[in-house]
Design a protein around this motif. Structure first.
Motif, PDB file in Angstrom:
ATOM      1  N   ASN A  16      37.664  53.074  -1.140  1.00 50.28           N
ATOM      2  CA  ASN A  16      37.017  54.250  -1.225  1.00 50.28           C
ATOM      3  C   ASN A  16      37.325  54.639  -1.827  1.00 50.28           C
ATOM      4  O   ASN A  16      37.406  54.775  -3.272  1.00 50.28           O
ATOM      5  CB  ASN A  16      38.599  54.996  -0.118  1.00 50.28           C
ATOM      6  CG  ASN A  16      38.539  53.751   1.382  1.00 50.28           C
ATOM      7  OD1 ASN A  16      36.986  53.795   1.400  1.00 50.28           O
ATOM      8  ND2 ASN A  16      39.311  54.073   1.860  1.00 50.28           N
ATOM      9  N   ARG A  17      36.821  56.496  -2.021  1.00 49.02           N
ATOM     10  CA  ARG A  17      36.029  57.125  -3.172  1.00 49.02           C
ATOM     11  C   ARG A  17      36.779  58.379  -2.557  1.00 49.02           C
ATOM     12  O   ARG A  17      36.215  59.082  -2.082  1.00 49.02           O
ATOM     13  CB  ARG A  17      35.475  57.418  -4.095  1.00 49.02           C
ATOM     14  CG  ARG A  17      34.886  58.556  -5.242  1.00 49.02           C
ATOM     15  CD  ARG A  17      33.525  58.177  -5.579  1.00 49.02           C
ATOM     16  NE  ARG A  17      33.801  57.181  -6.227  1.00 49.02           N
ATOM     17  CZ  ARG A  17      32.587  56.868  -7.307  1.00 49.02           C
ATOM     18  NH1 ARG A  17      31.565  57.551  -7.200  1.00 49.02           N
ATOM     19  NH2 ARG A  17      32.833  55.681  -8.152  1.00 49.02           N
ATOM     20  N   LEU A  18      37.904  59.498  -3.278  1.00 41.21           N
ATOM     21  CA  LEU A  18      38.206  60.574  -3.343  1.00 41.21           C
ATOM     22  C   LEU A  18      37.789  61.381  -4.321  1.00 41.21           C
ATOM     23  O   LEU A  18      38.263  60.875  -5.836  1.00 41.21           O
ATOM     24  CB  LEU A  18      39.969  60.590  -3.709  1.00 41.21           C
ATOM     25  CG  LEU A  18      40.735  62.550  -3.540  1.00 41.21           C
ATOM     26  CD1 LEU A  18      40.027  63.178  -2.347  1.00 41.21           C
ATOM     27  CD2 LEU A  18      42.485  61.845  -3.821  1.00 41.21           C
ATOM     28  N   THR A  19      37.080  62.485  -3.584  1.00 44.36           N
ATOM     29  CA  THR A  19      35.918  63.334  -4.637  1.00 44.36           C
ATOM     30  C   THR A  19      36.424  64.688  -3.921  1.00 44.36           C
ATOM     31  O   THR A  19      36.870  64.932  -3.742  1.00 44.36           O
ATOM     32  CB  THR A  19      34.055  63.668  -4.131  1.00 44.36           C
ATOM     33  OG1 THR A  19      34.255  61.736  -4.512  1.00 44.36           O
ATOM     34  CG2 THR A  19      34.101  64.033  -5.283  1.00 44.36           C
TER      35      THR A  19
ATOM     36  N   ALA B  33      40.780  50.226   0.063  1.00 43.15           N
ATOM     37  CA  ALA B  33      40.463  49.949   0.762  1.00 43.15           C
ATOM     38  C   ALA B  33      41.898  49.911   1.806  1.00 43.15           C
ATOM     39  O   ALA B  33      42.877  50.895   2.783  1.00 43.15           O
ATOM     40  CB  ALA B  33      39.247  49.831   1.805  1.00 43.15           C
ATOM     41  N   SER B  34      42.863  49.051   1.500  1.00 43.25           N
ATOM     42  CA  SER B  34      43.939  48.212   1.712  1.00 43.25           C
ATOM     43  C   SER B  34      45.184  49.366   1.851  1.00 43.25           C
ATOM     44  O   SER B  34      45.986  49.907   2.422  1.00 43.25           O
ATOM     45  CB  SER B  34      44.123  47.269   1.439  1.00 43.25           C
ATOM     46  OG  SER B  34      44.529  47.594   0.083  1.00 43.25           O
ATOM     47  N   SER B  35      45.295  50.459   1.368  1.00 45.01           N
ATOM     48  CA  SER B  35      45.802  51.398   0.366  1.00 45.01           C
ATOM     49  C   SER B  35      45.828  52.643   0.968  1.00 45.01           C
ATOM     50  O   SER B  35      44.340  53.096   1.853  1.00 45.01           O
ATOM     51  CB  SER B  35      45.714  51.775  -0.890  1.00 45.01           C
ATOM     52  OG  SER B  35      46.115  50.451  -1.674  1.00 45.01           O
TER      53      SER B  35
ATOM     54  N   VAL C 292      48.079  56.866  -2.386  1.00 45.87           N
ATOM     55  CA  VAL C 292      47.263  57.353  -3.727  1.00 45.87           C
ATOM     56  C   VAL C 292      46.821  58.774  -4.380  1.00 45.87           C
ATOM     57  O   VAL C 292      46.704  59.163  -4.909  1.00 45.87           O
ATOM     58  CB  VAL C 292      46.337  56.264  -4.187  1.00 45.87           C
ATOM     59  CG1 VAL C 292      46.558  55.112  -3.224  1.00 45.87           C
ATOM     60  CG2 VAL C 292      44.787  57.000  -2.883  1.00 45.87           C
ATOM     61  N   ARG C 293      47.815  59.238  -3.017  1.00 50.92           N
ATOM     62  CA  ARG C 293      47.335  61.152  -3.254  1.00 50.92           C
ATOM     63  C   ARG C 293      47.372  61.541  -4.653  1.00 50.92           C
ATOM     64  O   ARG C 293      46.809  62.671  -5.994  1.00 50.92           O
ATOM     65  CB  ARG C 293      47.234  61.263  -2.379  1.00 50.92           C
ATOM     66  CG  ARG C 293      46.523  63.193  -2.550  1.00 50.92           C
ATOM     67  CD  ARG C 293      46.137  63.898  -0.923  1.00 50.92           C
ATOM     68  NE  ARG C 293      45.831  64.966  -1.136  1.00 50.92           N
ATOM     69  CZ  ARG C 293      44.245  65.666  -1.388  1.00 50.92           C
ATOM     70  NH1 ARG C 293      43.688  64.313  -1.265  1.00 50.92           N
ATOM     71  NH2 ARG C 293      43.647  66.602  -1.189  1.00 50.92           N
TER      72      ARG C 293
END
Length: 168
Positions: A105-108, A137-139, A144-145
């Motif tokens: 996944n990508r946090l933008t 994606a497993s996290s 992780v934020r």
């Protein structure tokens, strides 16, 4: 003969120094009469709002400018002014597995910034800055934020600094 070599060397050195102009070791391009800066609160206007993200960004931009310049922080009437808002904060799948599920996944996050230079209005700037953080994606995003925000904000604030004060 030895004296002639010294004179030629001195002329070459002076000529090279003349072409360099004033150099700042921090890489900034700030007018000598600019003494203060202010960073107005960057409100979080993204569809997803996480408490404290706006204050964290505002503080990180202030800290970067304080650490990389000799400007003084002020709450009003600054020689240069930063303002803006966080306009995007979203997660999207970045890569897929053979089972058609997200592998990463990508946090933008994107920030719209306005810069005003009271001493030189020609330097005023409005620009959008964004950066991302990829994670498995497993996290969970919650796990992780904090790390992601630190990395994203560090990059965006450095890009803002480069665009406004280093003028890269």
């Amino acid at each position: 003969m030895n004296k002639l070599k010294h004179i030629i060397a001195a002329v070459i050195i002076l000529t090279l120094m003349e072409g360099c102009g004033i150099y700042s070791f921090s890489g900034t391009n700030i007018s000598p009469d600019t003494k203060t800066f202010q960073v107005n609160f960057f409100q979080n206007q993204a569809p997803r709002v996480f408490p404290g993200a706006d204050q964290t960004f505002t503080n990180q931009l202030q800290d970067l400018i304080l650490n990389q310049t000799n400007l003084s922080l002020t709450t009003s009437g600054g020689d240069i002014i930063y303002e803006g808002e966080i306009v995007q904060d979203y997660v999207s799948p970045n890569t897929a597995t053979s089972n058609i599920t997200a592998a990463q996944n990508r946090l933008t996050i994107a920030v719209n910034m306005r810069f005003y230079d009271e001493k030189d209005p020609d330097q005023d700037l409005e620009q959008r800055f964004s950066f991302f953080f990829d994670y498995p994606a497993s996290s969970s995003e919650n796990t992780v934020r904090a790390e992601a925000i630190q990395i994203i904000y560090e990059r965006i604030t450095q890009d803002i600094f480069n665009a406004t004060l280093a003028r890269w």
